[in-house]
Motif scaffolding. Sequence first.
Motif, PDB file in Angstrom:
ATOM      1  N   PHE A 284       0.857  -1.196   0.000  1.00  0.00           N
ATOM      2  CA  PHE A 284       0.000   0.000   0.000  1.00  0.00           C
ATOM      3  C   PHE A 284       0.883   1.231   0.000  1.00  0.00           C
ATOM      4  O   PHE A 284       1.412   1.626   1.030  1.00  0.00           O
ATOM      5  CB  PHE A 284      -0.925   0.012   1.216  1.00  0.00           C
ATOM      6  N   GLY A 285       1.059   1.826  -1.185  1.00  0.00           N
ATOM      7  CA  GLY A 285       1.963   2.981  -1.297  1.00  0.00           C
ATOM      8  C   GLY A 285       1.188   4.281  -1.405  1.00  0.00           C
ATOM      9  O   GLY A 285      -0.011   4.345  -1.110  1.00  0.00           O
ATOM     10  N   VAL A 286       1.908   5.302  -1.828  1.00  0.00           N
ATOM     11  CA  VAL A 286       1.333   6.640  -1.934  1.00  0.00           C
ATOM     12  C   VAL A 286       0.136   6.618  -2.893  1.00  0.00           C
ATOM     13  O   VAL A 286      -0.912   7.176  -2.601  1.00  0.00           O
ATOM     14  CB  VAL A 286       2.402   7.641  -2.443  1.00  0.00           C
ATOM     15  N   ILE A 287       0.323   5.901  -4.004  1.00  0.00           N
ATOM     16  CA  ILE A 287      -0.732   5.870  -5.029  1.00  0.00           C
ATOM     17  C   ILE A 287      -2.017   5.302  -4.434  1.00  0.00           C
ATOM     18  O   ILE A 287      -3.109   5.844  -4.657  1.00  0.00           O
ATOM     19  CB  ILE A 287      -0.270   5.043  -6.255  1.00  0.00           C
ATOM     20  N   PHE A 288      -1.848   4.260  -3.637  1.00  0.00           N
ATOM     21  CA  PHE A 288      -3.016   3.639  -3.015  1.00  0.00           C
ATOM     22  C   PHE A 288      -3.767   4.641  -2.143  1.00  0.00           C
ATOM     23  O   PHE A 288      -4.989   4.757  -2.216  1.00  0.00           O
ATOM     24  CB  PHE A 288      -2.578   2.434  -2.183  1.00  0.00           C
ATOM     25  N   TYR A 289      -2.988   5.408  -1.376  1.00  0.00           N
ATOM     26  CA  TYR A 289      -3.642   6.361  -0.467  1.00  0.00           C
ATOM     27  C   TYR A 289      -4.275   7.516  -1.232  1.00  0.00           C
ATOM     28  O   TYR A 289      -5.324   8.037  -0.845  1.00  0.00           O
ATOM     29  CB  TYR A 289      -2.670   6.830   0.622  1.00  0.00           C
ATOM     30  N   LEU A 319     -11.479   6.013 -13.170  1.00  0.00           N
ATOM     31  CA  LEU A 319     -10.511   5.828 -14.249  1.00  0.00           C
ATOM     32  C   LEU A 319      -9.144   5.507 -13.648  1.00  0.00           C
ATOM     33  O   LEU A 319      -8.447   4.584 -14.078  1.00  0.00           O
ATOM     34  CB  LEU A 319     -10.456   7.099 -15.113  1.00  0.00           C
ATOM     35  N   LEU A 320      -8.802   6.320 -12.626  1.00  0.00           N
ATOM     36  CA  LEU A 320      -7.505   6.101 -11.963  1.00  0.00           C
ATOM     37  C   LEU A 320      -7.442   4.713 -11.332  1.00  0.00           C
ATOM     38  O   LEU A 320      -6.411   4.047 -11.385  1.00  0.00           O
ATOM     39  CB  LEU A 320      -7.260   7.174 -10.900  1.00  0.00           C
ATOM     40  N   LEU A 321      -8.577   4.277 -10.770  1.00  0.00           N
ATOM     41  CA  LEU A 321      -8.625   2.925 -10.175  1.00  0.00           C
ATOM     42  C   LEU A 321      -8.313   1.881 -11.238  1.00  0.00           C
ATOM     43  O   LEU A 321      -7.496   0.995 -11.037  1.00  0.00           O
ATOM     44  CB  LEU A 321     -10.012   2.646  -9.598  1.00  0.00           C
ATOM     45  N   PHE A 322      -8.953   2.049 -12.417  1.00  0.00           N
ATOM     46  CA  PHE A 322      -8.714   1.092 -13.501  1.00  0.00           C
ATOM     47  C   PHE A 322      -7.269   1.115 -13.932  1.00  0.00           C
ATOM     48  O   PHE A 322      -6.639   0.091 -14.136  1.00  0.00           O
ATOM     49  CB  PHE A 322      -9.642   1.386 -14.688  1.00  0.00           C
ATOM     50  N   ILE A 323      -6.731   2.354 -14.037  1.00  0.00           N
ATOM     51  CA  ILE A 323      -5.329   2.483 -14.446  1.00  0.00           C
ATOM     52  C   ILE A 323      -4.427   1.827 -13.408  1.00  0.00           C
ATOM     53  O   ILE A 323      -3.481   1.110 -13.740  1.00  0.00           O
ATOM     54  CB  ILE A 323      -4.962   3.976 -14.654  1.00  0.00           C
ATOM     55  N   ASP A 324      -4.800   2.040 -12.144  1.00  0.00           N
ATOM     56  CA  ASP A 324      -3.989   1.467 -11.079  1.00  0.00           C
ATOM     57  C   ASP A 324      -4.075  -0.059 -11.105  1.00  0.00           C
ATOM     58  O   ASP A 324      -3.080  -0.744 -10.860  1.00  0.00           O
ATOM     59  CB  ASP A 324      -4.448   2.004  -9.719  1.00  0.00           C
TER      60      ASP A 324
END
Lengths: 717, 124
Positions: A284-289, A319-324
């Motif tokens: 769980f990194g920065v992107i996750f938060y 969209l970001l979730l999908f990209i992630d």
Amino acid sequence: MKHFYLLVILIFSIEVQGQKQRKFTPLDSIPTYGYTLSNHWKWHAGDNPLWAKHDFNDSLWEKLQVAESIEEFPELREAEIAWFRRPIQVTQNLVNQPLSISVKQMGASEIYLDGNLIHKLGVVSKNPEREQTDVNTTALPIVLSDTNKHILAVRYSFTKENFYYPGTNSETFHLRIHNAKDIGEFLEDQTNRTAGFYYFFTGIFLLFAILHFSFYASNKTRKVSLSLGLTMLALTLAFFLRSLESYQQEISSKELYGLLSVITTYSGVFLINVSLYQYLNQKFGVIFYIQAFLVTGSMFSYIFNLNLPWSIDSWLPFLLLFIDFIRVSILADRRKDSNAKVPIYSLLVVACCAILAIIVLFIEGSTGNGTGSIILNFGIVLIIIMFFSIPIGLSLSLVREYTRTHQALTKKLIEVEKLSAENLAHEQEKQQILAAQNEILEKQVAERTGELARSLEELKATQTQLIQSEKLASLGELTAGIAHEIQNPLNFVNNFSELSKELIEELEEERSKDKAKRDESLEEELLGDIAQNLEKINHHGKRASSIVKGMLEHSRASTGKKEPTDVNALAEEYLRLAYHGIRAKDKSFNADFKANLDASVLKVPLITQDFGRVLLNLINNAFYAVKDMQGKGLVVVSTRKSDNEIEIRVSDNGTGIPEHIKAKIFQPFFTTKPTGQGTGLGLSLAYDIITKGHGGTLEVETKEREGTTFIIKLPYL
Amino acid sequence: MKILVVDDEEDVRTLFQQRFRREIRAGEFDFAFSGSGEEALTYLEGQDSEAVLILSDINMPGMSGLELLKQIRTTSPTAPPIIMMITAYGDEESHSQALKLGANDFLTKPLDFGELKQKLISSI
């Protein structure tokens, strides 16, 4: 989920926008799915029964678009009670036809046709306590008897006490008109789409939730099962709450369930992300938060109806979730994670479904044949599949993974069984080796034991020899004494027998004389003497034989049997024997000896030879101690009887034993005599005989230059 | 004639009395007996050298015959004049020692009473 709503709204808005431009025209025909009376409405805040009338002039009233959320209609919200008016007109086709209206609304309403109340939905009131909202869609019959323009007036209340959330898409007031024969089908379709779908998905997700929780219960280390379980539970709740929502009569409870459903939907969506991370072992990194923040933000934006530019709140986080998802999958793929492909497959399904859904909905939109079509339902299913392909994909892959794990375990189990079989064989081999070694060891031990036993035998033999030589040594000491002692009685025997012969000759001589000359008293005397002599012969013969017997006994191995023994006689005999023995060897030797014997000492059970040897040894030692005293030496043997024991003392007034030697005198092979003169076994054997053989004690009292006393104490039973 | 016999064996008395019964009856010999050296010395003191001949065993507990001989010869060198030593062990050492100490004769057990009688008669 939101997309689902958005798309559903989109469908309606396409339809609504299609109608917007039209001028007011009489209704000529009504499609099977009904016709929304969305335009040509006017409204006014306040409450006046006259506003229901046909001839009331509403030209000053504001125009109204009623099929929107109350949030979009702040004036009405402020007013709490208001009237809506709209003309309604049909062509000849519909005159006297049984028509039906369906109403979706947030508040309570009374519907008037040309001033006449035709329907009541709930209880209209500005007083929140009296007001009863009614959000159920119901079919209400209506008939228009001519082609004239009629007025449809609605008395509508929505007090501020009612709860709703700003982002709700509930329509303030949505009135559709149907052919009465079609209304049933319409309502049925609606119910199908709501309750049917909702229950279907509630069931599906509940099953998945149970499945994942079961996985988690069986293996607590797999956190992904827990988060997937929670995801599924959240989605189950989301659908279940939607389902509950559709059964509510009151707006407040409907809105509450709706709000909760929104929250659980967002939670579910977010949890999908959490599950994915866990599934692919992504930290769980920065992107996750950031995602977490954005999703939460999006939810709040939705609930509070924040109209952000380009509605970014409604699509950017997702969209970001999908990209992630894609990013995390690629990262996992780089790490050679076997599960990395699963989200990608899910995304492919998502993409396909999305494209298909758009195509389907576009077709639906352009053909515009209403809400009841199979195509629309198909579209909605596609959207749902699209949306849930990720969690379901994850679930299925998790199941697959479990299957894989199970297969791997089965394989491992077989391997383990094979290995343990090999191990067992190995162990057996080891054991065989051990057993063989054990055998060798045992053989060696046996050999050593044999050697030891032989050594022991030799030692025993040596010991026996030593004891024998000790016996012989003391016997040697005795020999001379014994010779003397035997010589004396034998001399007596010879002398007295010779004398007796003489006496008999004399007696016969006397008898051959004449009776007158015969000396009768002499004859008597001679006879008495003969008798006395025979007694003496007998006495000395016995004496000699007893000495020989003693000698034999002394040299013989002990029988170990206790026999009643006259201790006093034994003491006296050995005292004499010892004395003469020493004298025989050393002519210059002289010492006095004395026996102080207690006559009350009766026969005591003793191993006679052994005990005699002890006495002889002690007496010999005593004489040895006084040998340099030119006849002043005195050896005393005394016996004494007390209550429960017999005490035999052998004392001398000789040299005494120095303190440093005293401790050693009972040790085997200890001797102060010159080499070859003593075995050093005498006292040691004596000690053993008294303590072990007779259960007595052997003690020594000594003082240098004053003498030594050995004290034997025997228990007297 | 008084003869003192010193021996720790009690039966020596009986033996002598019987062996020399004729002589005793005839009054030729008169025997006295002592069981030990010490007893003999006491007897000699009491009898005031009445005995003219002493026959002593050498091997006795306490004071030995040789010791007795030595005592008699050193304390009262005058009387009695004849001392004969008897031993069961006819060894040279005892013999020579006895003679050195002043014994008149040395006899070995078992005693030949015929010889002893001759010696006694000739001595007196």
